[in-house]
Scaffold this active site. Structure first.
Site, PDB file in Angstrom:
ATOM      1  N   LYS A  49      -7.019  -5.249  -0.531  1.00 39.30           N
ATOM      2  CA  LYS A  49      -6.351  -6.359  -0.228  1.00 39.30           C
ATOM      3  C   LYS A  49      -6.788  -8.116   0.092  1.00 39.30           C
ATOM      4  O   LYS A  49      -8.325  -7.842   0.765  1.00 39.30           O
ATOM      5  CB  LYS A  49      -5.687  -6.277   1.199  1.00 39.30           C
ATOM      6  N   LYS A  76      -8.039 -12.608   5.281  1.00 40.06           N
ATOM      7  CA  LYS A  76      -8.583 -13.653   5.856  1.00 40.06           C
ATOM      8  C   LYS A  76      -9.746 -13.917   5.652  1.00 40.06           C
ATOM      9  O   LYS A  76     -11.197 -15.054   6.298  1.00 40.06           O
ATOM     10  CB  LYS A  76      -8.101 -15.035   6.811  1.00 40.06           C
ATOM     11  N   LYS A 122      -9.697  -1.706   9.310  1.00 43.99           N
ATOM     12  CA  LYS A 122     -10.755  -1.979   9.869  1.00 43.99           C
ATOM     13  C   LYS A 122     -12.055  -1.718  10.820  1.00 43.99           C
ATOM     14  O   LYS A 122     -12.890  -2.360  10.338  1.00 43.99           O
ATOM     15  CB  LYS A 122      -9.948  -3.126  11.172  1.00 43.99           C
TER      16      LYS A 122
HETATM   17  N1  AQP Z   1      -3.707 -10.166   0.849  1.00 42.81           N
HETATM   18  C1  AQP Z   1      -2.255  -9.569   1.084  1.00 42.81           C
HETATM   19  N2  AQP Z   1      -0.624  -9.947  -0.021  1.00 42.81           N
HETATM   20  C2  AQP Z   1       0.359 -10.253   0.495  1.00 42.81           C
HETATM   21  N3  AQP Z   1       0.716 -10.544   1.843  1.00 42.81           N
HETATM   22  C3  AQP Z   1      -0.347 -10.257   2.976  1.00 42.81           C
HETATM   23  N4  AQP Z   1      -0.196 -10.756   3.459  1.00 42.81           N
HETATM   24  C4  AQP Z   1      -1.895 -10.603   4.739  1.00 42.81           C
HETATM   25  N5  AQP Z   1      -2.497 -10.377   3.441  1.00 42.81           N
HETATM   26  C5  AQP Z   1      -1.643 -10.537   2.375  1.00 42.81           C
HETATM   27  C6  AQP Z   1       0.669 -10.852   5.027  1.00 42.81           C
HETATM   28  O1  AQP Z   1       1.027 -11.984   5.456  1.00 42.81           O
HETATM   29  C7  AQP Z   1       1.002 -11.586   7.046  1.00 42.81           C
HETATM   30  C8  AQP Z   1       0.265 -12.363   7.605  1.00 42.81           C
HETATM   31  O2  AQP Z   1      -0.610 -10.834   8.279  1.00 42.81           O
HETATM   32  P1  AQP Z   1      -1.397 -11.668   9.503  1.00 42.81           P
HETATM   33  O3  AQP Z   1      -2.371 -12.449   9.513  1.00 42.81           O
HETATM   34  O4  AQP Z   1      -0.658 -11.621  10.622  1.00 42.81           O
HETATM   35  O5  AQP Z   1      -2.426 -10.113   9.638  1.00 42.81           O
HETATM   36  P2  AQP Z   1      -2.792  -9.655   8.225  1.00 42.81           P
HETATM   37  O6  AQP Z   1      -1.847  -8.647   7.613  1.00 42.81           O
HETATM   38  O7  AQP Z   1      -3.631  -8.476   8.584  1.00 42.81           O
HETATM   39  O8  AQP Z   1      -3.476 -10.501   6.956  1.00 42.81           O
HETATM   40  P3  AQP Z   1      -5.124 -10.368   6.633  1.00 42.81           P
HETATM   41  O9  AQP Z   1      -5.544 -11.465   5.720  1.00 42.81           O
HETATM   42  O10 AQP Z   1      -5.528  -9.129   6.369  1.00 42.81           O
HETATM   43  O11 AQP Z   1      -6.118 -11.382   7.743  1.00 42.81           O
HETATM   44  P4  AQP Z   1      -6.864 -10.353   8.944  1.00 42.81           P
HETATM   45  O12 AQP Z   1      -8.228 -10.122   7.656  1.00 42.81           O
HETATM   46  O13 AQP Z   1      -7.682 -11.676   9.760  1.00 42.81           O
HETATM   47  O14 AQP Z   1      -6.683  -9.025   9.087  1.00 42.81           O
HETATM   48  C9  AQP Z   1       1.704  -9.910   6.754  1.00 42.81           C
HETATM   49  O15 AQP Z   1       3.671  -9.786   7.150  1.00 42.81           O
HETATM   50  C10 AQP Z   1       0.824  -9.325   5.710  1.00 42.81           C
HETATM   51  O16 AQP Z   1       1.448  -8.748   5.669  1.00 42.81           O
END
Ligand code: AQP
Length: 339
Positions: free
Chosen positions: A200, A203, A115
């Site tokens: 990965k 969002k 990040k």
């Molecule tokens: N691509 C992914 N594949 C599998 N698991 C995923 N998770 C997120 N992306 C993937 C899992 O979803 C849960 C919730 O995630 P989060 O929203 O708390 O945070 P994150 O991991 O930072 O998700 P994002 O989508 O990447 O959000 P942003 O872009 O806002 O940082 C977690 O268990 C995560 O592992």
């Protein structure tokens, strides 16, 4: 308090529209888990504050996320569904755990490194919360004496950090915290971006064609899958190999998760077909899956008073549970009111 089943905690941050990665990595398991665990499903709105540059409508995003929890089969009569900021104990424990965490271990967190790189590439300022949020995540988990945390692979390191912080505290003050274990499936624990399958699916990705959002309309899902990066192996062959065929392997993991079919069974069914035909199958299955999920989501989303009732009841239940742990910690630390 003695619970008959192991305790399970899981959360998603309402930092934007939920993705197929969020669903496959964690949420798809939640409904079944209710039978075997005491489940707490949290909407981590305080975590979503770490992203300040594209301001999100947090109240709306929290209700959207809650509707998805219900649409995924989480039953408020079996599990506790709650919103993190409604339970002030999370912020209290967060500060206490900050005092038991080391700067050097936070610097090692891969998510922070990724990040920080994205933010500095965009010449954005990095806020301290982005660095510290794994400690708040540790507080979220440890407050409930959690045994298991279902997460995607990207969050495994944070659960390990949680264990280290808990262990450090326990070795000074006795066995206050249960040491949680991550639950990570072999397939689907890291769904990758469609155009950049080494990254990965997230969002917050600026390229929306990398991501299938749970609320995407079906025609745009079809286009995104058609454009998903594959490979140029000749003759084309469908098999699972993350390093040689990241794009095809990613589509296989997606298909396997939404059809509930083992990858080896899918491979037999897909033998001899071309990539275009394979993608068409993925689109058909995704369309069926998303249409059903979106219908259920919309039914819940239209009933805000029901959503607010669930959030209210969840807050009461989770406050009661977390207060017990927090009181024990305050006692141990000498943070005791003397009036
Ligand atoms: N691509 C992914 N594949 C599998 N698991 C995923 N998770 C997120 N992306 C993937 C899992 O979803 C849960 C919730 O995630 P989060 O929203 O708390 O945070 P994150 O991991 O930072 O998700 P994002 O989508 O990447 O959000 P942003 O872009 O806002 O940082 C977690 O268990 C995560 O592992």
């Amino acid at each position: 308090m003695i619970f008959s089943k192991p305790i399970l905690f899981s959360a998603v941050q309402p930092s934007g529209n939920l993705t197929l990665g969020n669903y496959i990595g964690t949420m798809r398991h939640w409904s079944k888990m209710q039978n075997n665990y005491e489940c707490l499903y949290c909407i981590a709105d305080l975590h979503a504050l770490t992203i300040q540059e594209n301001k999100i409508d947090l109240k709306k995003s929290v209700l959207d996320t809650l509707s998805f929890y219900l649409a995924c089969g989480v039953d408020p009569n079996k599990s506790i569904i709650f919103i993190q900021s409604h339970v002030y104990q999370h912020s209290q424990l967060n500060w206490i755990l900050n005092c038991f965490s080391q700067f050097s271990e936070l610097l090692r967190m891969t998510q922070f490194k990724i990040k920080r790189k994205i933010e500095s590439d965009c010449t954005k300022k990095i806020n301290a919360a982005l660095f510290n949020y794994p400690i708040l995540m540790a507080a979220d988990i440890l407050l409930y004496q959690t045994n298991f945390v279902p997460v995607g692979r990207d969050q495994k390191q944070h659960v390990e950090l949680t264990r280290n912080i808990a262990h450090r505290f326990n070795s000074l003050y006795g066995n206050i915290f249960t040491l949680p274990k991550p639950l990570i499936t072999q397939y689907g624990s890291k769904i990758m971006s469609l155009l950049e399958p080494h990254k990965k699916m997230s969002k917050s990705d600026v390229n929306k064609n990398n991501v299938i959002f749970l609320l995407d309309d079906i025609s745009s899902v079809a286009l995104k899958i058609q454009h998903a990066l594959t490979d140029s192996e000749m003759p084309s062959k469908i098999y699972y190999d993350i390093s040689k065929k990241p794009g095809i392997s990613n589509l296989l993991e997606i298909l396997s998760a939404i059809t509930n079919k083992d990858i080896n069974i899918l491979l037999k069914e897909l033998e001899g077909i071309m990539y275009a035909e394979f993608k068409k199958i993925v689109v058909d299955c995704l369309s069926k899956f998303l249409s059903k999920l979106q219908k259920s989501y919309n039914d819940y989303r239209h009933d805000e008073s029901y959503l607010k009732k669930i959030a209210y009841e969840g807050a009461i239940k989770s406050q009661l549970r977390s207060q017990k742990t927090l009181k024990d910690i305050h006692d141990k630390l000498g943070l005791i009111p003397f009036f």
